[in-house]
Write a protein that holds these residues in place. Structure first.
Motif, mmCIF file in Angstrom:
data_model
loop_
_atom_site.group_PDB
_atom_site.id
_atom_site.type_symbol
_atom_site.label_atom_id
_atom_site.label_comp_id
_atom_site.label_asym_id
_atom_site.label_seq_id
_atom_site.Cartn_x
_atom_site.Cartn_y
_atom_site.Cartn_z
ATOM 1 N N ILE A 147 7.846 -15.535 0.703
ATOM 2 C CA ILE A 147 7.333 -14.240 0.248
ATOM 3 C C ILE A 147 6.986 -14.309 -1.239
ATOM 4 C CG2 ILE A 147 8.015 -11.842 -0.218
ATOM 5 C CD1 ILE A 147 9.444 -11.910 2.526
ATOM 6 N N TYR A 148 7.886 -14.878 -2.048
ATOM 7 C CA TYR A 148 7.611 -14.946 -3.487
ATOM 8 C C TYR A 148 6.444 -15.877 -3.804
ATOM 9 C CZ TYR A 148 11.438 -11.925 -4.847
ATOM 10 O OH TYR A 148 12.238 -10.834 -5.028
ATOM 11 N N VAL A 149 6.315 -16.971 -3.073
ATOM 12 C CA VAL A 149 5.162 -17.868 -3.271
ATOM 13 C C VAL A 149 3.874 -17.117 -2.936
ATOM 14 C CG1 VAL A 149 4.001 -19.921 -2.354
ATOM 15 C CG2 VAL A 149 6.421 -20.032 -2.974
ATOM 16 N N ASP B 137 7.479 -7.328 -14.891
ATOM 17 C CA ASP B 137 8.907 -7.621 -14.958
ATOM 18 C C ASP B 137 9.669 -6.368 -15.369
ATOM 19 O OD1 ASP B 137 8.744 -10.310 -14.230
ATOM 20 O OD2 ASP B 137 8.274 -10.927 -16.270
ATOM 21 N N VAL B 138 10.790 -6.132 -14.695
ATOM 22 C CA VAL B 138 11.644 -4.978 -14.976
ATOM 23 C C VAL B 138 13.007 -5.523 -15.382
ATOM 24 C CG1 VAL B 138 12.756 -2.941 -13.991
ATOM 25 C CG2 VAL B 138 10.409 -3.521 -13.339
ATOM 26 N N ASN B 139 13.481 -5.082 -16.550
ATOM 27 C CA ASN B 139 14.792 -5.514 -17.020
ATOM 28 C C ASN B 139 15.888 -4.858 -16.200
ATOM 29 O OD1 ASN B 139 13.722 -7.062 -19.127
ATOM 30 N ND2 ASN B 139 13.650 -5.302 -20.504
ATOM 31 N N GLN B 140 16.938 -5.650 -15.932
ATOM 32 C CA GLN B 140 18.116 -5.147 -15.226
ATOM 33 C C GLN B 140 19.343 -5.564 -16.026
ATOM 34 O OE1 GLN B 140 17.654 -5.208 -10.662
ATOM 35 N NE2 GLN B 140 17.189 -7.285 -11.323
ATOM 36 N N ALA C 45 0.837 -1.207 0.000
ATOM 37 C CA ALA C 45 0.000 0.000 0.000
ATOM 38 C C ALA C 45 0.869 1.254 0.000
ATOM 39 C CB ALA C 45 -0.943 -0.006 1.205
ATOM 40 N N LYS C 46 2.129 1.132 0.461
ATOM 41 C CA LYS C 46 3.052 2.272 0.441
ATOM 42 C C LYS C 46 3.545 2.555 -0.968
ATOM 43 C CE LYS C 46 6.413 1.310 3.120
ATOM 44 N NZ LYS C 46 7.499 1.082 4.073
ATOM 45 N N GLY C 47 3.561 1.517 -1.810
ATOM 46 C CA GLY C 47 4.031 1.690 -3.170
ATOM 47 C C GLY C 47 4.576 0.384 -3.718
ATOM 48 N N PRO C 48 4.842 0.351 -5.023
ATOM 49 C CA PRO C 48 5.340 -0.865 -5.656
ATOM 50 C C PRO C 48 6.676 -1.315 -5.056
ATOM 51 C CG PRO C 48 4.658 0.736 -7.307
ATOM 52 C CD PRO C 48 4.656 1.438 -5.984
ATOM 53 N N ALA C 49 6.878 -2.642 -5.044
ATOM 54 C CA ALA C 49 8.123 -3.194 -4.510
ATOM 55 C C ALA C 49 8.309 -4.602 -5.053
ATOM 56 C CB ALA C 49 8.082 -3.220 -2.985
ATOM 57 N N HIS C 50 9.531 -5.097 -4.959
ATOM 58 C CA HIS C 50 9.768 -6.501 -5.309
ATOM 59 C C HIS C 50 9.926 -7.297 -4.018
ATOM 60 C CE1 HIS C 50 14.164 -6.195 -4.671
ATOM 61 N NE2 HIS C 50 14.080 -5.024 -5.285
ATOM 62 N N ASN D 50 15.948 -10.344 -14.591
ATOM 63 C CA ASN D 50 14.825 -9.418 -14.441
ATOM 64 C C ASN D 50 14.259 -9.548 -13.035
ATOM 65 O OD1 ASN D 50 15.191 -8.837 -17.109
ATOM 66 N ND2 ASN D 50 13.368 -9.923 -17.815
ATOM 67 N N LYS D 51 13.698 -8.459 -12.534
ATOM 68 C CA LYS D 51 12.995 -8.550 -11.261
ATOM 69 C C LYS D 51 11.535 -8.186 -11.498
ATOM 70 C CE LYS D 51 14.232 -3.955 -9.548
ATOM 71 N NZ LYS D 51 14.896 -3.237 -8.455
ATOM 72 N N ARG D 52 10.699 -8.719 -10.636
ATOM 73 C CA ARG D 52 9.260 -8.491 -10.768
ATOM 74 C C ARG D 52 8.828 -7.516 -9.679
ATOM 75 N NH1 ARG D 52 5.683 -10.373 -14.045
ATOM 76 N NH2 ARG D 52 3.528 -10.731 -13.459
ATOM 77 N N ILE D 53 8.257 -6.415 -10.106
ATOM 78 C CA ILE D 53 7.754 -5.388 -9.195
ATOM 79 C C ILE D 53 6.248 -5.579 -9.060
ATOM 80 C CG2 ILE D 53 7.492 -2.900 -8.803
ATOM 81 C CD1 ILE D 53 10.376 -3.742 -8.725
ATOM 82 N N PHE D 54 5.784 -5.559 -7.826
ATOM 83 C CA PHE D 54 4.358 -5.770 -7.554
ATOM 84 C C PHE D 54 3.731 -4.494 -7.018
ATOM 85 C CE2 PHE D 54 6.485 -9.816 -7.089
ATOM 86 C CZ PHE D 54 5.683 -10.664 -7.837
ATOM 87 N N GLU D 55 2.440 -4.324 -7.335
ATOM 88 C CA GLU D 55 1.681 -3.219 -6.770
ATOM 89 C C GLU D 55 0.252 -3.678 -6.514
ATOM 90 O OE1 GLU D 55 1.201 0.216 -9.324
ATOM 91 O OE2 GLU D 55 1.336 -1.045 -11.089
ATOM 92 N N LEU D 56 -0.398 -2.980 -5.598
ATOM 93 C CA LEU D 56 -1.769 -3.335 -5.245
ATOM 94 C C LEU D 56 -2.735 -3.011 -6.370
ATOM 95 C CD1 LEU D 56 -2.321 -2.079 -1.571
ATOM 96 C CD2 LEU D 56 -2.022 -4.412 -2.364
ATOM 97 N N THR D 57 -3.707 -3.867 -6.517
ATOM 98 C CA THR D 57 -4.844 -3.560 -7.388
ATOM 99 C C THR D 57 -5.909 -2.890 -6.509
ATOM 100 O OG1 THR D 57 -5.878 -5.682 -6.926
ATOM 101 C CG2 THR D 57 -4.384 -5.579 -8.847
ATOM 102 N N GLN D 58 -6.994 -2.486 -7.103
ATOM 103 C CA GLN D 58 -8.098 -1.917 -6.310
ATOM 104 C C GLN D 58 -8.608 -2.947 -5.313
ATOM 105 O OE1 GLN D 58 -9.099 1.231 -6.123
ATOM 106 N NE2 GLN D 58 -10.491 0.608 -4.490
#
Length: 168
Positions: free
Chosen positions: A39-41, A56-59, A10-15, A64-72
């Motif tokens: 955590i990943y599971v 997915d974010v390219n590095q 809820a604070k913001g996107p993170a991996h 690559n790392k996966r950034i997650f964010e909340l949906t509604q």
């Protein structure tokens, strides 16, 4: 683990690793360290259930790392979680089950069980007191967590005394 991860998002996107670090920083050494695999599971399950979305974010020079964010729906789930009272009465306490069944089976002495449990709780109290002394004194969340655990243990010790009085 589901709802605390949603609350952090809820604070913001993170991996996942950032979420692990946030939990560790917030709760300190008093809280069992979260397993990054768990955590990943959990994040995968939250994504499948529509509570978060991942991208997915390219590095360069790294996977690559996966950034997650909340949906509604995720925001609504966190808001509902904060609105609910936490109600966890300990009527299914495993120790009490042992204590109640010991006389029925003849396999254990009730006072012996109480004394063993008391020693265990006292060892936990000592360990938590050492942890409180070693923990960052500025981390109020961690200190409150330790204090709460100590108060619960004291209540458990008082209850053991009550059980012993009743059974003797």
């Amino acid at each position: 683990m589901r709802l605390p991860l949603l609350a952090l998002l809820a604070k913001g996107p993170a991996h996942g690793y950032e979420l692990k670090q946030s939990l560790e920083k917030l709760f300190g050494a008093a809280y069992p360290q979260p397993n990054v695999g768990q955590i990943y599971v959990t994040l995968g399950r939250l994504e499948k259930s529509g509570l978060i979305s991942g991208q997915d974010v390219n590095q360069s020079n790294r996977p690559n790392k996966r950034i997650f964010e909340l949906t509604q729906a995720g925001h609504e789930a966190v808001a509902a979680w904060f609105e609910e009272a936490s109600d966890e009465p300990r009527v299914r306490d495993e120790f009490f089950m042992k204590l109640a069944l010991a006389p029925e089976t003849g396999m254990a002495d009730a006072v012996g069980l109480i004394n063993r449990q008391r020693r265990h709780y006292l060892n936990l109290v000592r360990a938590l007191n050492r942890l409180a002394a070693a923990e960052d004194q500025d981390n109020r969340i961690s200190q409150l967590l330790i204090e709460g655990a100590l108060l619960h243990l004291q209540a458990d010790l008082d209850w053991l005394e009550r059980c012993q009085e009743e059974l003797e």
